[in-house]
Scaffold this motif. Sequence first.
Motif, PDB file in Angstrom:
ATOM      1  N   ILE A  28       0.959  -1.244   0.132  1.00  0.00           N
ATOM      2  CA  ILE A  28      -0.125   0.119   0.079  1.00  0.00           C
ATOM      3  C   ILE A  28       0.720   1.278  -0.059  1.00  0.00           C
ATOM      4  CG2 ILE A  28      -1.605   1.146   1.142  1.00  0.00           C
ATOM      5  CD1 ILE A  28      -2.760  -1.461   2.297  1.00  0.00           C
ATOM      6  N   GLU A  29       1.940   1.178   0.811  1.00  0.00           N
ATOM      7  CA  GLU A  29       2.818   2.508   0.782  1.00  0.00           C
ATOM      8  C   GLU A  29       3.512   2.696  -0.628  1.00  0.00           C
ATOM      9  OE1 GLU A  29       6.139   5.165   1.314  1.00  0.00           O
ATOM     10  OE2 GLU A  29       6.094   3.086   0.759  1.00  0.00           O
ATOM     11  N   PHE A  30       3.539   1.531  -1.153  1.00  0.00           N
ATOM     12  CA  PHE A  30       4.276   1.340  -2.601  1.00  0.00           C
ATOM     13  C   PHE A  30       3.549   2.409  -3.477  1.00  0.00           C
ATOM     14  CE2 PHE A  30       5.884  -0.344  -6.487  1.00  0.00           C
ATOM     15  CZ  PHE A  30       7.410  -0.357  -6.276  1.00  0.00           C
ATOM     16  N   ILE A  31       2.345   2.171  -3.521  1.00  0.00           N
ATOM     17  CA  ILE A  31       1.318   2.794  -4.554  1.00  0.00           C
ATOM     18  C   ILE A  31       0.613   3.977  -4.007  1.00  0.00           C
ATOM     19  CG2 ILE A  31       1.254   0.434  -5.831  1.00  0.00           C
ATOM     20  CD1 ILE A  31      -1.416   0.192  -4.411  1.00  0.00           C
ATOM     21  N   SER A  32       0.447   4.106  -2.715  1.00  0.00           N
ATOM     22  CA  SER A  32      -0.511   5.136  -2.294  1.00  0.00           C
ATOM     23  C   SER A  32       0.039   6.534  -2.456  1.00  0.00           C
ATOM     24  CB  SER A  32      -0.923   5.036  -0.951  1.00  0.00           C
ATOM     25  OG  SER A  32      -1.725   6.034  -0.287  1.00  0.00           O
ATOM     26  N   PRO A  33      -0.602   7.533  -3.171  1.00  0.00           N
ATOM     27  CA  PRO A  33      -0.145   8.867  -3.120  1.00  0.00           C
ATOM     28  C   PRO A  33       0.075   9.533  -1.520  1.00  0.00           C
ATOM     29  CG  PRO A  33      -2.087   8.652  -4.362  1.00  0.00           C
ATOM     30  CD  PRO A  33      -2.041   7.408  -3.522  1.00  0.00           C
ATOM     31  N   THR A  34      -0.704   9.255  -0.838  1.00  0.00           N
ATOM     32  CA  THR A  34      -0.661   9.753   0.727  1.00  0.00           C
ATOM     33  C   THR A  34      -0.395   8.625   1.605  1.00  0.00           C
ATOM     34  OG1 THR A  34      -2.880   9.532   1.346  1.00  0.00           O
ATOM     35  CG2 THR A  34      -2.308  11.448  -0.028  1.00  0.00           C
ATOM     36  N   PRO A  98       3.714   9.543  -7.175  1.00  0.00           N
ATOM     37  CA  PRO A  98       4.489  10.931  -7.003  1.00  0.00           C
ATOM     38  C   PRO A  98       5.177  11.420  -5.707  1.00  0.00           C
ATOM     39  CG  PRO A  98       2.164  11.112  -7.695  1.00  0.00           C
ATOM     40  CD  PRO A  98       2.520   9.479  -7.314  1.00  0.00           C
ATOM     41  N   ARG A  99       4.648  10.630  -4.643  1.00  0.00           N
ATOM     42  CA  ARG A  99       5.424  10.777  -3.543  1.00  0.00           C
ATOM     43  C   ARG A  99       6.808  10.285  -3.403  1.00  0.00           C
ATOM     44  NH1 ARG A  99       4.896   7.561   1.059  1.00  0.00           N
ATOM     45  NH2 ARG A  99       3.378   6.405  -0.308  1.00  0.00           N
ATOM     46  N   HIS A 100       6.761   9.077  -4.003  1.00  0.00           N
ATOM     47  CA  HIS A 100       8.397   8.560  -4.111  1.00  0.00           C
ATOM     48  C   HIS A 100       9.408   9.331  -4.921  1.00  0.00           C
ATOM     49  CE1 HIS A 100       7.270   4.214  -2.207  1.00  0.00           C
ATOM     50  NE2 HIS A 100       6.749   5.274  -1.458  1.00  0.00           N
ATOM     51  N   ALA A 101       8.704   9.474  -6.101  1.00  0.00           N
ATOM     52  CA  ALA A 101       9.282  10.245  -7.117  1.00  0.00           C
ATOM     53  C   ALA A 101       9.962  11.621  -6.460  1.00  0.00           C
ATOM     54  CB  ALA A 101       8.278  10.607  -8.232  1.00  0.00           C
ATOM     55  N   ARG A 102       9.141  12.431  -5.626  1.00  0.00           N
ATOM     56  CA  ARG A 102       9.640  13.251  -4.897  1.00  0.00           C
ATOM     57  C   ARG A 102      10.571  12.993  -4.067  1.00  0.00           C
ATOM     58  NH1 ARG A 102       7.786  15.479  -0.028  1.00  0.00           N
ATOM     59  NH2 ARG A 102       6.038  14.509  -0.263  1.00  0.00           N
TER      60      ARG A 102
END
Lengths: 137, 110
Positions: A28-34, A98-102
């Motif tokens: 879930i952490e892998f795919i979730s934006p928040t 996007p969160r991980h990309a950042r």
Amino acid sequence: MSLNFIGLVSALATFLSIWFGHVAVRKIEFISPTIWLPSTLFALVGIVFEWLSLSTLNFLLSTALGIIGITLLWDALEFTRQQNRIKKGHAPANPDNPRHARFMREYASATTLDMLKRDPIGRSVSQTEAVRLITGD
Amino acid sequence: MNFFGFALGISTLFIIGLGFIWVIRGERYFGYLWWPYVMGLGILLIVISLFVHHLWISALLGVFGASLLWGSTELKEQAVRAEIGWYPFNDKKILPPLARIIRKWKAPHL
């Protein structure tokens, strides 16, 4: 001789809920934006399970709900810990998130590689060698 | 109100927390090759819990057994973490009996 199943139910609840949490938090952490949304949901379900555990007079049910509820509450906190692992490069980042990309822009240590995806070799390795052991080149 | 499940849940939290500590320390000083023994002990405790009639003792044996079972599947990954340097690496490990045979088995990871 009669058997007491409370220990077996406790063991199953413990093992299966740790396993579920371990896999679910990572996926879930892998795919979730928040992470606040999954954290809140896990915490709410955990609280409901504890309330149900307190409400039932059936000991086997109270046991299973009590253990699973607490591990779900733990999982709610694990989302934050998992996010910190991504920043440190201790767990693989997802560039499509996007969160991980950042994180990959802001933290030099973040990586898409899963550094743990190999067998132990029995000695300390350098960062370069640690990468070579999982990429094979 | 039935506080048994809630109190057991809190106890489980501490037993799992203890798991973090013994997996890290155990791997450092003894190595991940102990995993079949840890797994066997976990299963043994769960089986013993079936024959213990005291509610709390049986439940805690089950939780502790399950925690050992889970920890046995975490040892291999912890060994890799230490090799990378995320945790202190110790190369003078106390190996288990039959270590040479266990080394050929695929260590479990879930």
